[in-house]
Design an enzyme around this catalytic site. Structure first.
Site, mmCIF file in Angstrom:
data_model
loop_
_atom_site.group_PDB
_atom_site.id
_atom_site.type_symbol
_atom_site.label_atom_id
_atom_site.label_comp_id
_atom_site.label_asym_id
_atom_site.label_seq_id
_atom_site.Cartn_x
_atom_site.Cartn_y
_atom_site.Cartn_z
ATOM 1 N NE ARG A 229 6.383 3.180 11.639
ATOM 2 C CZ ARG A 229 5.439 2.284 11.315
ATOM 3 N NH1 ARG A 229 4.787 1.623 12.250
ATOM 4 N NH2 ARG A 229 5.172 2.044 10.044
ATOM 5 C CG HIS A 277 6.352 -3.303 14.549
ATOM 6 N ND1 HIS A 277 7.097 -2.185 14.239
ATOM 7 C CD2 HIS A 277 5.191 -3.167 13.855
ATOM 8 C CE1 HIS A 277 6.428 -1.425 13.381
ATOM 9 N NE2 HIS A 277 5.263 -2.024 13.131
HETATM 10 P P1 NDP Z 1 -3.825 7.816 9.144
HETATM 11 O O1 NDP Z 1 -2.931 8.638 8.290
HETATM 12 O O2 NDP Z 1 -5.099 7.302 8.582
HETATM 13 O O3 NDP Z 1 -4.210 8.642 10.467
HETATM 14 C C1 NDP Z 1 -3.303 9.421 11.138
HETATM 15 C C2 NDP Z 1 -4.045 10.192 12.220
HETATM 16 O O4 NDP Z 1 -3.105 10.929 12.993
HETATM 17 C C3 NDP Z 1 -5.039 11.216 11.657
HETATM 18 O O5 NDP Z 1 -6.210 11.256 12.438
HETATM 19 C C4 NDP Z 1 -4.286 12.537 11.782
HETATM 20 O O6 NDP Z 1 -5.127 13.668 11.956
HETATM 21 C C5 NDP Z 1 -3.508 12.288 13.056
HETATM 22 N N1 NDP Z 1 -2.315 13.134 13.152
HETATM 23 C C6 NDP Z 1 -1.198 13.097 12.399
HETATM 24 N N2 NDP Z 1 -0.323 14.023 12.799
HETATM 25 C C7 NDP Z 1 -0.909 14.667 13.831
HETATM 26 C C8 NDP Z 1 -0.523 15.741 14.663
HETATM 27 N N3 NDP Z 1 0.669 16.364 14.509
HETATM 28 N N4 NDP Z 1 -1.383 16.173 15.602
HETATM 29 C C9 NDP Z 1 -2.586 15.571 15.758
HETATM 30 N N5 NDP Z 1 -3.011 14.535 15.001
HETATM 31 C C10 NDP Z 1 -2.186 14.093 14.057
HETATM 32 O O7 NDP Z 1 -2.938 6.619 9.684
HETATM 33 P P2 NDP Z 1 -3.394 5.143 10.097
HETATM 34 O O8 NDP Z 1 -4.486 5.254 11.087
HETATM 35 O O9 NDP Z 1 -3.621 4.342 8.879
HETATM 36 O O10 NDP Z 1 -2.043 4.615 10.793
HETATM 37 C C11 NDP Z 1 -1.473 5.287 11.896
HETATM 38 C C12 NDP Z 1 -0.084 4.736 12.202
HETATM 39 O O11 NDP Z 1 -0.175 3.464 12.820
HETATM 40 C C13 NDP Z 1 0.836 4.464 10.993
HETATM 41 O O12 NDP Z 1 1.388 5.658 10.493
HETATM 42 C C14 NDP Z 1 1.876 3.544 11.596
HETATM 43 O O13 NDP Z 1 2.926 4.310 12.165
HETATM 44 C C15 NDP Z 1 1.113 2.825 12.721
HETATM 45 N N6 NDP Z 1 0.912 1.409 12.412
HETATM 46 C C16 NDP Z 1 1.471 0.475 13.270
HETATM 47 C C17 NDP Z 1 1.276 -0.869 13.064
HETATM 48 C C18 NDP Z 1 1.776 -1.865 14.023
HETATM 49 O O14 NDP Z 1 1.682 -3.077 13.744
HETATM 50 N N7 NDP Z 1 2.289 -1.461 15.174
HETATM 51 C C19 NDP Z 1 0.530 -1.361 11.881
HETATM 52 C C20 NDP Z 1 -0.045 -0.307 11.082
HETATM 53 C C21 NDP Z 1 0.168 1.014 11.341
HETATM 54 P P3 NDP Z 1 -6.169 14.108 10.782
HETATM 55 O O15 NDP Z 1 -7.212 13.001 10.722
HETATM 56 O O16 NDP Z 1 -6.768 15.362 11.275
HETATM 57 O O17 NDP Z 1 -5.367 14.218 9.530
HETATM 58 C C1 OXD Z 2 2.636 -0.477 9.335
HETATM 59 C C2 OXD Z 2 3.305 -1.337 10.291
HETATM 60 O O1 OXD Z 2 2.986 0.693 9.222
HETATM 61 O O2 OXD Z 2 3.215 -2.571 10.159
HETATM 62 O O3 OXD Z 2 1.712 -0.959 8.647
HETATM 63 O O4 OXD Z 2 3.916 -0.834 11.234
#
Ligand code: NDP
Ligand code: OXD
Length: 314
Positions: A229, A277
């Protein structure tokens, strides 16, 4: 009973068509509909929903995000206490892995340098290391980060990940929590951010963090790739780090302000690859089916999958 769409920034009609086709008997409403029946609303489907809207639906049972991220829903100060569900879908994961792999390879194979040489008709042959000499580090090893890690490791990169909790993933070095962040950064030549935006991760991609990345990598300075993000990156720090050589290059798919204004220097900086994005588009065909399948399962008495933990924000 109805499903209500609260969508900003994307074409709601494309989604309406899919939801109607998949579940023709369910009343489908839009937040802006004249005569909207709020008492009939059981499920909300949201992308940058109207703040305060869901609090006015007394029979709401769940809110579904149209994307993997839920920051756009959780920032509503009046959000009612119902389950919030995020998208986990193989189609979305595949798209993100494509984009991340493209960006890693583009920097690793110095494609931008070669593009500039081609534009000048120059036969340039820079030193090129193989993938097993490049250390990739992934911030966030959730659904998206883990798949990217596995594909990059399969190509041959030395891959590590950082997450809240330790992971056991074959071929991947796992770092967890604030105590292990510096060690993770110190071994990273190409940093990929796939973290959710939370109070903990806001502004994490800043000058101090860039300064802790490996300085002895094949490109002479590290690369940062962010598809998490825009709120996670300090954009003035990115420009500063590129200009003083702390960073070699960046690839950014997300920005503090979206759409990125046309006069923003990130568009034209030679060290920046900027995409609008689109790393992993939530395609209406796949995501509407994912959500309708979840609703049908829930109505058969099954628990909702991929519920967000309000305490951690993801
Ligand atoms: P998940 O919730 O599956 O994974 C999040 C990961 O981040 C987990 O491994 C979690 O750790 C880790 N995490 C969260 N907070 C912390 C922290 N404070 N310190 C260390 N590790 C942390 O999310 P997704 O993989 O499904 O998606 C990730 C992000 O990608 C979305 O939230 C979105 O913002 C972005 N996104 C962007 C898109 C784009 O087109 N640019 C499209 C889709 C998503 P743990 O496993 O230990 O809980
Ligand atoms: C998502 C994105 O969060 O598109 O899936 O950014």
């Amino acid at each position: 009973m109805s499903l209500v769409l609260s969508i900003k920034g994307w074409d709601p009609e494309a989604w309406e068509r899919r939801f109607r086709a998949l579940d023709p008997d369910r009343l489908l409403q839009g937040v802006g509909d004249a005569g909207l029946d709020r008492a009939a609303v059981e499920y909300g489907v949201a992308w940058f929903s109207k703040p305060g809207f869901f609090a006015t639906c007394p029979n709401l049972k769940a809110i579904f995000s149209l994307g993997a991220g839920v920051d756009h829903i959780l920032k509503d100060p009046a959000l009612p206490d119902v389950p919030v569900v995020r998208i986990v879908d193989p189609n979305l994961t595949m798209r993100m892995t494509e984009w991340v792999t493209l960006q890693v390879l583009l920097h690793h194979r110095q494609q931008r340098l070669l593009d500039r040489a081609q534009a000048n008709g120059e036969w340039l042959s820079p030193d090129q290391c193989s993938a097993d000499e490049m250390r990739v580090g992934i911030l966030g090893l959730g659904n998206l980060g883990r798949d990217c890690a596995e594909v990059l490791a399969r190509i041959g990169f030395k891959v590590a990940g950082w997450s809240q909790s330790k992971k056991q993933i074959a071929g991947l070095e796992s770092f967890a929590g604030a105590d292990e962040l510096d060690a993770f950064l110190a071994r990273t030549d190409i940093l990929v951010c796939l973290l959710p935006l939370t109070d903990e991760t806001r502004g994490i991609l800043n000058y101090a963090l860039f300064s802790k990345l490996a300085k002895d990598g094949p490109l002479g300075a590290p690369v940062v790739i962010n598809a998490g993000r825009g709120g996670e990156q300090v954009e003035d720090d990115i420009i500063r780090a590129l200009d003083d050589g702390t960073l070699h290059a960046v690839s950014l798919d997300v920005f503090q302000t979206e759409p990125l204004p046309s006069d923003n220097p990130l568009w034209r900086h030679p060290g920046v690859v900027a995409t609008p994005h689109l790393a992993a588009e939530s395609h209406p065909d796949y995501m509407s089916r994912n959500i309708i399948d979840q609703i049908h399962a829930f109505e058969r008495g099954e628990p909702l999958k991929n519920r967000v933990d309000r305490a951690t924000g993801y």
